[in-house]
Design an enzyme around this catalytic site. Sequence first.
Site, short mmCIF file in Angstrom:
data_model
loop_
_atom_site.label_atom_id
_atom_site.label_comp_id
_atom_site.label_asym_id
_atom_site.label_seq_id
_atom_site.Cartn_x
_atom_site.Cartn_y
_atom_site.Cartn_z
N LYS A 2 2.10 2.74 -2.78
CA LYS A 2 2.78 2.18 -2.73
C LYS A 2 3.13 1.39 -1.22
O LYS A 2 2.06 1.89 -0.08
CB LYS A 2 4.27 3.19 -2.30
N LYS A 50 0.10 5.57 0.03
CA LYS A 50 1.16 5.53 0.68
C LYS A 50 0.75 4.54 2.15
O LYS A 50 0.54 4.85 3.48
CB LYS A 50 1.70 5.94 0.96
C1 PBG Z 1 9.92 8.73 3.11
C2 PBG Z 1 9.38 7.82 2.24
C3 PBG Z 1 10.08 6.37 2.64
C4 PBG Z 1 9.87 6.23 1.05
C5 PBG Z 1 9.99 6.50 0.67
N1 PBG Z 1 9.50 7.62 0.66
C6 PBG Z 1 9.53 5.35 3.75
C7 PBG Z 1 9.36 6.13 4.71
O1 PBG Z 1 8.16 6.25 5.00
O2 PBG Z 1 9.89 5.55 6.14
C8 PBG Z 1 9.92 4.06 1.14
C9 PBG Z 1 10.72 3.45 -0.27
C10 PBG Z 1 11.42 2.16 0.15
O3 PBG Z 1 11.31 1.19 0.92
O4 PBG Z 1 12.00 2.32 -0.73
N2 PBG Z 1 9.37 10.08 2.70
#
Ligand code: PBG
Length: 325
Positions: free
Chosen positions: A249, A193
């Site tokens: 992601k 991520k």
């Molecule tokens: C946080 C989380 C995020 C997303 C999913 N889980 C955002 C972040 O890390 O701030 C992003 C998903 C999206 O942008 O659709 N645990």
Amino acid sequence: MHDRPRRLRATPAMRDLVAETRVVPAQLVQPHFVVPEDRAEVPIPALPGIARMGVDTLVRRVAADRELGIRTALLFGVVDKKDPLGRAGEDPQGPVHRACAALKREFGDEVTVVADVCLCTYTDHGHCGVVEGPRVRNDESLPLLARQAVSLARAGADVVAPSDMMDGRVAAIRAGLDAAGLTECAILSYAAKYASNFYGPFRQAADSAPRAGGPKDRKTYQMDYRNRAEAVREALLDQAEGADLLMVKPALAYLDVIAAVRAAVARPLAAYLVSGEYAAVEALAEKGLADRGALVHEHLHAVRRAGADLLITYHARPALQHGWL
Ligand code: PBG
């Protein structure tokens, strides 16, 4: 005599016959934002077409999605009750817990319920781990994540999906689940991520942006988008720690990462087309600069072509509703 690739592009039927990549409804995962008020349905301005829903509204929505062919729901909680340790995330009466129970009661094995595991929507500082001064502490965060995962599995989640990016959390969560007798609950790890600029609309939707009282961004735990080999390392670690499914992601700026991880691991691989990617498509279509359905078709096939097996996308519902696949 020269070779003529155009022969196979002559008609729609011919093109469909030789298409190398398919997207089918069973591969799509629809994300949902769940709030405590059971009947709520509050549109999210940053994510046109997506609403925060209470449990009752969610059950109706998932039933309609299932009619369309969507069989997997990914749940995020949105709460006002926040504290430094994100305790609301392990409250069995929390919105996601009650949603897991309700969806399992209503749909049984027909719908796979995936619960996000993270602290950021439940902490007052908005970080995904325990904050101490300028630092986000790793090992101190693990028991909290494991407890949240166990509580969600107890509530009925088929899959827990840790999105925090702390090191060692898959092992900690697996150990917690097994110790609680929840050996059948699977783990979908957000293995790679990235600290992306495409999460903006989600942070509004989930009220989870970093706030005063901690570091200003998530760069000490989410990955640097200049790196690819590191994503493979992360994925191999999570696989070794017991992740059943892995994720990359965001998706669209990371197709090379998806391909590299796909080649390195022996687990189903998910890609998350995140909120900013969704909103970008919506904005283009809104301006009349592209056809929404054609954009979604291209995006979903590109991510599958790169090697993703599952697609997490806010466009799952409209794609099936309007026959964009
Ligand atoms: C946080 C989380 C995020 C997303 C999913 N889980 C955002 C972040 O890390 O701030 C992003 C998903 C999206 O942008 O659709 N645990």
